[in-house]
Scaffold this motif. Structure first.
Motif, PDB file in Angstrom:
ATOM      1  N   ILE A 139       8.639   0.876   7.526  1.00 40.25           N
ATOM      2  CA  ILE A 139       8.033   1.662   6.435  1.00 40.25           C
ATOM      3  C   ILE A 139       6.668   1.071   6.079  1.00 40.25           C
ATOM      4  CG2 ILE A 139       8.233   2.247   3.977  1.00 40.25           C
ATOM      5  CD1 ILE A 139      11.301   2.328   4.389  1.00 40.25           C
ATOM      6  N   LYS A 140       6.622  -0.231   5.948  1.00 40.91           N
ATOM      7  CA  LYS A 140       5.375  -0.917   5.599  1.00 40.91           C
ATOM      8  C   LYS A 140       4.308  -0.704   6.664  1.00 40.91           C
ATOM      9  CE  LYS A 140       5.377  -5.395   5.708  1.00 40.91           C
ATOM     10  NZ  LYS A 140       5.611  -6.831   5.399  1.00 40.91           N
ATOM     11  N   GLY A 141       4.725  -0.600   7.930  1.00 43.04           N
ATOM     12  CA  GLY A 141       3.775  -0.381   9.015  1.00 43.04           C
ATOM     13  C   GLY A 141       3.337   1.061   9.138  1.00 43.04           C
ATOM     14  N   GLY A 142       3.900   1.946   8.311  1.00 39.90           N
ATOM     15  CA  GLY A 142       3.484   3.346   8.335  1.00 39.90           C
ATOM     16  C   GLY A 142       4.131   4.152   9.439  1.00 39.90           C
ATOM     17  N   ASN A 158      -0.692  -4.239  -5.123  1.00 36.66           N
ATOM     18  CA  ASN A 158      -1.580  -4.127  -6.294  1.00 36.66           C
ATOM     19  C   ASN A 158      -2.490  -5.343  -6.414  1.00 36.66           C
ATOM     20  OD1 ASN A 158      -0.484  -1.663  -6.977  1.00 36.66           O
ATOM     21  ND2 ASN A 158       1.009  -2.519  -8.417  1.00 36.66           N
ATOM     22  N   ASP A 159      -1.893  -6.522  -6.241  1.00 40.05           N
ATOM     23  CA  ASP A 159      -2.693  -7.749  -6.359  1.00 40.05           C
ATOM     24  C   ASP A 159      -3.767  -7.821  -5.280  1.00 40.05           C
ATOM     25  OD1 ASP A 159      -1.223  -8.544  -8.528  1.00 40.05           O
ATOM     26  OD2 ASP A 159       0.105  -9.895  -7.402  1.00 40.05           O
ATOM     27  N   ASP A 160      -3.381  -7.471  -4.046  1.00 42.63           N
ATOM     28  CA  ASP A 160      -4.354  -7.507  -2.947  1.00 42.63           C
ATOM     29  C   ASP A 160      -5.463  -6.481  -3.170  1.00 42.63           C
ATOM     30  OD1 ASP A 160      -2.994  -9.521  -1.736  1.00 42.63           O
ATOM     31  OD2 ASP A 160      -1.991  -8.260  -0.239  1.00 42.63           O
ATOM     32  N   TRP A 161      -5.117  -5.341  -3.707  1.00 39.79           N
ATOM     33  CA  TRP A 161      -6.134  -4.313  -3.956  1.00 39.79           C
ATOM     34  C   TRP A 161      -7.101  -4.733  -5.067  1.00 39.79           C
ATOM     35  CZ3 TRP A 161      -8.880  -0.914  -1.882  1.00 39.79           C
ATOM     36  CH2 TRP A 161      -9.579   0.052  -2.627  1.00 39.79           C
ATOM     37  N   SER A 173     -11.424  -3.849   4.716  1.00 40.65           N
ATOM     38  CA  SER A 173     -10.767  -3.737   6.022  1.00 40.65           C
ATOM     39  C   SER A 173      -9.563  -4.665   6.109  1.00 40.65           C
ATOM     40  CB  SER A 173     -11.748  -4.060   7.146  1.00 40.65           C
ATOM     41  OG  SER A 173     -12.780  -3.108   7.194  1.00 40.65           O
ATOM     42  N   ASP A 174      -9.675  -5.868   5.546  1.00 47.01           N
ATOM     43  CA  ASP A 174      -8.542  -6.796   5.517  1.00 47.01           C
ATOM     44  C   ASP A 174      -7.381  -6.211   4.735  1.00 47.01           C
ATOM     45  OD1 ASP A 174      -9.865  -8.640   7.045  1.00 47.01           O
ATOM     46  OD2 ASP A 174     -10.493  -9.906   5.360  1.00 47.01           O
ATOM     47  N   TYR A 175      -7.705  -5.519   3.632  1.00 46.59           N
ATOM     48  CA  TYR A 175      -6.642  -4.884   2.837  1.00 46.59           C
ATOM     49  C   TYR A 175      -5.916  -3.826   3.681  1.00 46.59           C
ATOM     50  CZ  TYR A 175      -4.314  -1.684  -0.295  1.00 46.59           C
ATOM     51  OH  TYR A 175      -3.358  -0.881  -0.873  1.00 46.59           O
ATOM     52  N   ILE A 176      -6.675  -2.985   4.401  1.00 45.73           N
ATOM     53  CA  ILE A 176      -6.067  -1.928   5.214  1.00 45.73           C
ATOM     54  C   ILE A 176      -5.216  -2.530   6.326  1.00 45.73           C
ATOM     55  CG2 ILE A 176      -6.574  -0.031   6.813  1.00 45.73           C
ATOM     56  CD1 ILE A 176      -9.072   0.540   5.115  1.00 45.73           C
ATOM     57  N   THR A 177      -5.684  -3.605   6.928  1.00 49.98           N
ATOM     58  CA  THR A 177      -4.926  -4.263   8.000  1.00 49.98           C
ATOM     59  C   THR A 177      -3.611  -4.829   7.473  1.00 49.98           C
ATOM     60  OG1 THR A 177      -6.976  -4.857   9.133  1.00 49.98           O
ATOM     61  CG2 THR A 177      -5.005  -6.109   9.716  1.00 49.98           C
ATOM     62  N   LYS A 178      -3.677  -5.398   6.287  1.00 54.80           N
ATOM     63  CA  LYS A 178      -2.487  -6.006   5.693  1.00 54.80           C
ATOM     64  C   LYS A 178      -1.535  -4.964   5.132  1.00 54.80           C
ATOM     65  CE  LYS A 178      -1.218  -9.736   2.493  1.00 54.80           C
ATOM     66  NZ  LYS A 178      -1.739 -10.720   1.509  1.00 54.80           N
ATOM     67  N   HIS A 179      -2.096  -3.829   4.668  1.00 54.34           N
ATOM     68  CA  HIS A 179      -1.278  -2.771   4.052  1.00 54.34           C
ATOM     69  C   HIS A 179      -1.600  -1.415   4.686  1.00 54.34           C
ATOM     70  CE1 HIS A 179      -0.201  -5.574   0.768  1.00 54.34           C
ATOM     71  NE2 HIS A 179      -1.478  -5.942   0.799  1.00 54.34           N
ATOM     72  N   PRO A 180      -1.239  -1.209   5.947  1.00 53.65           N
ATOM     73  CA  PRO A 180      -1.585   0.055   6.607  1.00 53.65           C
ATOM     74  C   PRO A 180      -1.001   1.289   5.921  1.00 53.65           C
ATOM     75  CG  PRO A 180      -0.004  -1.213   7.912  1.00 53.65           C
ATOM     76  CD  PRO A 180      -0.483  -2.126   6.834  1.00 53.65           C
ATOM     77  N   ALA A 181       0.105   1.116   5.204  1.00 55.96           N
ATOM     78  CA  ALA A 181       0.683   2.242   4.461  1.00 55.96           C
ATOM     79  C   ALA A 181       0.578   2.004   2.956  1.00 55.96           C
ATOM     80  CB  ALA A 181       2.144   2.444   4.870  1.00 55.96           C
ATOM     81  N   GLY A 182      -0.356   1.133   2.551  1.00 60.78           N
ATOM     82  CA  GLY A 182      -0.512   0.809   1.138  1.00 60.78           C
ATOM     83  C   GLY A 182      -0.951   2.001   0.295  1.00 60.78           C
ATOM     84  N   LYS A 183      -0.751   1.867  -1.005  1.00 65.79           N
ATOM     85  CA  LYS A 183      -1.081   2.966  -1.922  1.00 65.79           C
ATOM     86  C   LYS A 183      -2.583   3.233  -1.993  1.00 65.79           C
ATOM     87  CE  LYS A 183       1.067   0.961  -5.322  1.00 65.79           C
ATOM     88  NZ  LYS A 183       1.608   0.660  -6.670  1.00 65.79           N
ATOM     89  N   TYR A 184      -3.366   2.249  -1.620  1.00 71.72           N
ATOM     90  CA  TYR A 184      -4.810   2.362  -1.843  1.00 71.72           C
ATOM     91  C   TYR A 184      -5.616   2.476  -0.538  1.00 71.72           C
ATOM     92  CZ  TYR A 184      -3.032   0.508  -6.222  1.00 71.72           C
ATOM     93  OH  TYR A 184      -2.310   0.323  -7.378  1.00 71.72           O
ATOM     94  N   VAL A 185      -4.918   2.750   0.540  1.00 75.07           N
ATOM     95  CA  VAL A 185      -5.593   2.818   1.840  1.00 75.07           C
ATOM     96  C   VAL A 185      -6.666   3.910   1.858  1.00 75.07           C
ATOM     97  CG1 VAL A 185      -5.292   3.447   4.267  1.00 75.07           C
ATOM     98  CG2 VAL A 185      -3.753   1.794   3.213  1.00 75.07           C
TER      99      VAL A 185
END
Length: 450
Positions: free
Chosen positions: A22-25, A58-61, A73-85
């Motif tokens: 799920i986390k990997g999208g 949230n903290d990473d964003w 870009s680091d945020y997107i790599t770490k959270h590919p399915a994150g809320k803020y991508v």
């Protein structure tokens, strides 16, 4: 893991494994539920892991959202399915466009500096250096290190002007320097005096202009370094008079010169006179009347008209161009027969001629500047001014009926105020004076140095 494989193995995969997917999208919790193979314990574990992950997301964003493209870009790599991508990608796109625009603006600035090192004043260059432009960028635009280092050392010369005389001594040649405000005639005068001094020709008469003449010529050091700072325009009230002599060391008699430097404001008087309008102030009236009294005397006269190449003939605050003012002056001279039998020579001097370019945009060599100076004057709305002066030369037999054009340069000027002086052009004008002003037994120094 591919989505179809995940959905086919929901029962056999652990909650941690499913959450990683799920986390990997690769899959969603809703898709896992719909298989009917996700038991309550595993589902609750996934929800708990998701809540923990959301806190980390949230903290990473918070750390990434105000950062640069690398942080986003680091945020997107770490959270590919994150809320803020999606928002992170939008910010990256914005920053890329912003950087591209900044680079384009920077290149536009550098191209202007490359083509004309006087495109911006010192304060603007300092601002550029604080906001993205490097010294190496300026080096690549052929700006020497000495000009960059002197950006913060500029001291505008405080020239002490002498009083306008009520009359000019008789029997000596008068040399007039004409030019609209900012045309470069004051700097040209200083350069001419400096070269006459270097050649050993110059002897300046004592009097009101004595200090001004020395201050002006000492601006130019001719030491191969961009460390000479240029003065501002001549005030309206001052028609500067400089009497001096020129004599070679092997000559017995000297050439006496009454040099008259006119404020560019005088051209507004010619324009107003032609338009049938009153002059703009009492200072204009006084300057105009003083000038006319000089022009009508019987002394021999040589006239230099300075035209600023760098101004590009753009309208001023009154909607009038440099060529408008010059044409108005030449029309006034013609209608009022100012240039008569007492005029020996008329020269048009194109200042900043080192900026002349050929058809391919390349700088013009010194020996071809006359050709391109004439071409510039004929193609940039100066034709009326030039033709009027030509007619005067023919009618009055001045210059053997030929109008002479002289290209002029101070050398290399950077950022409108810093100069690396080259006296070649000024030396040419000195030699013109040596050729055109007759040597006499009596000297103007006898009048002033008593």
């Amino acid at each position: 893991m591919e989505r179809n494989i995940i959905l086919a193995n929901v029962a056999s995969l652990t909650a941690e494994q499913l959450f990683d997917e799920i986390k990997g999208g690769n899959v969603t919790l809703d898709e896992l539920k719909k298989t009917g193979n996700l038991d309550v314990t595993k589902r609750n574990k996934i929800i708990s892991l998701q809540q923990q992950y959301d806190l980390i997301d949230n903290d990473d964003w918070e750390r990434a959202k105000y950062g640069n493209e690398f942080a986003l870009s680091d945020y997107i790599t770490k959270h590919p399915a994150g809320k803020y991508v999606a928002e992170a990608k939008q910010k990256i796109d914005f920053l890329e466009r912003q950087r591209a625009n900044a680079n384009a603006q920077k290149q536009t600035i550098l191209n202007k500096i490359m083509r004309n090192p006087n495109s911006y004043p010192p304060a603007k260059i300092i601002e550029f250096l604080q906001n993205g432009i490097c010294e190496s960028d300026l080096w690549n635009c052929n700006i020497p290190q000495s000009a960059i280092e002197n950006l913060r050392n500029i001291v505008i010369p405080n020239l002490e002007l002498g009083q306008t005389p009520t009359s000019i001594p008789p029997n000596f040649t008068e040399v007039y320097f004409w030019g609209a405000t900012g045309s470069g005639k004051t700097c040209a005068l200083g350069a001419v005096l400096q070269m006459a001094k270097q050649k050993g020709y110059l002897n300046i008469a004592t009097g009101p202009g004595y200090r001004y003449a020395h201050q002006l010529m000492n601006i130019f050091s001719d030491d191969g370094v961009a460390n000479d700072y240029l003065p501002g325009p001549t005030p309206l009230e001052n028609t500067q008079y400089l009497p001096f002599t020129l004599k070679r060391s092997n000559e017995r008699s000297s050439r006496s010169v009454s040099l008259i430097e006119l404020s560019g404001e005088i051209f507004k008087c010619f324009f107003d006179k032609n338009a049938g309008q009153p002059l703009q102030s009492q200072s204009h009236v006084d300057t105009f009347e003083s000038l006319n009294s000089f022009l009508k005397n019987n002394n021999r006269k040589i006239h230099f008209f300075f035209v600023d190449y760098n101004r590009e003939n753009k309208p001023d605050g009154n909607g009038l161009t440099q060529s408008d003012y010059l044409s108005a002056a030449s029309t006034y001279f013609k209608n009022n027969k100012i240039f008569g039998k007492s005029t020996d020579a008329i020269f048009v001097v194109l200042t900043k001629s080192d900026l002349l370019r050929d058809e391919s945009g390349n700088c013009i060599s010194y020996d071809k500047r006359v050709e391109y100076a004439k071409k510039y004057l004929n193609e940039n709305n100066y034709k009326s001014f030039i033709n009027t002066l030509k007619d005067i030369c023919k009618k009055e037999s001045i210059n053997a009926g030929v109008l002479t054009v002289e290209p002029f340069s101070l050398g290399k000027v950077y950022f409108q105020q810093i100069c690396d002086f080259d006296g070649q052009s000024a030396s040419a004008i000195v030699e013109i004076l040596m050729d055109r002003v007759p040597a006499t037994r009596t000297s103007i120094l006898d009048v002033f140095n008593k």
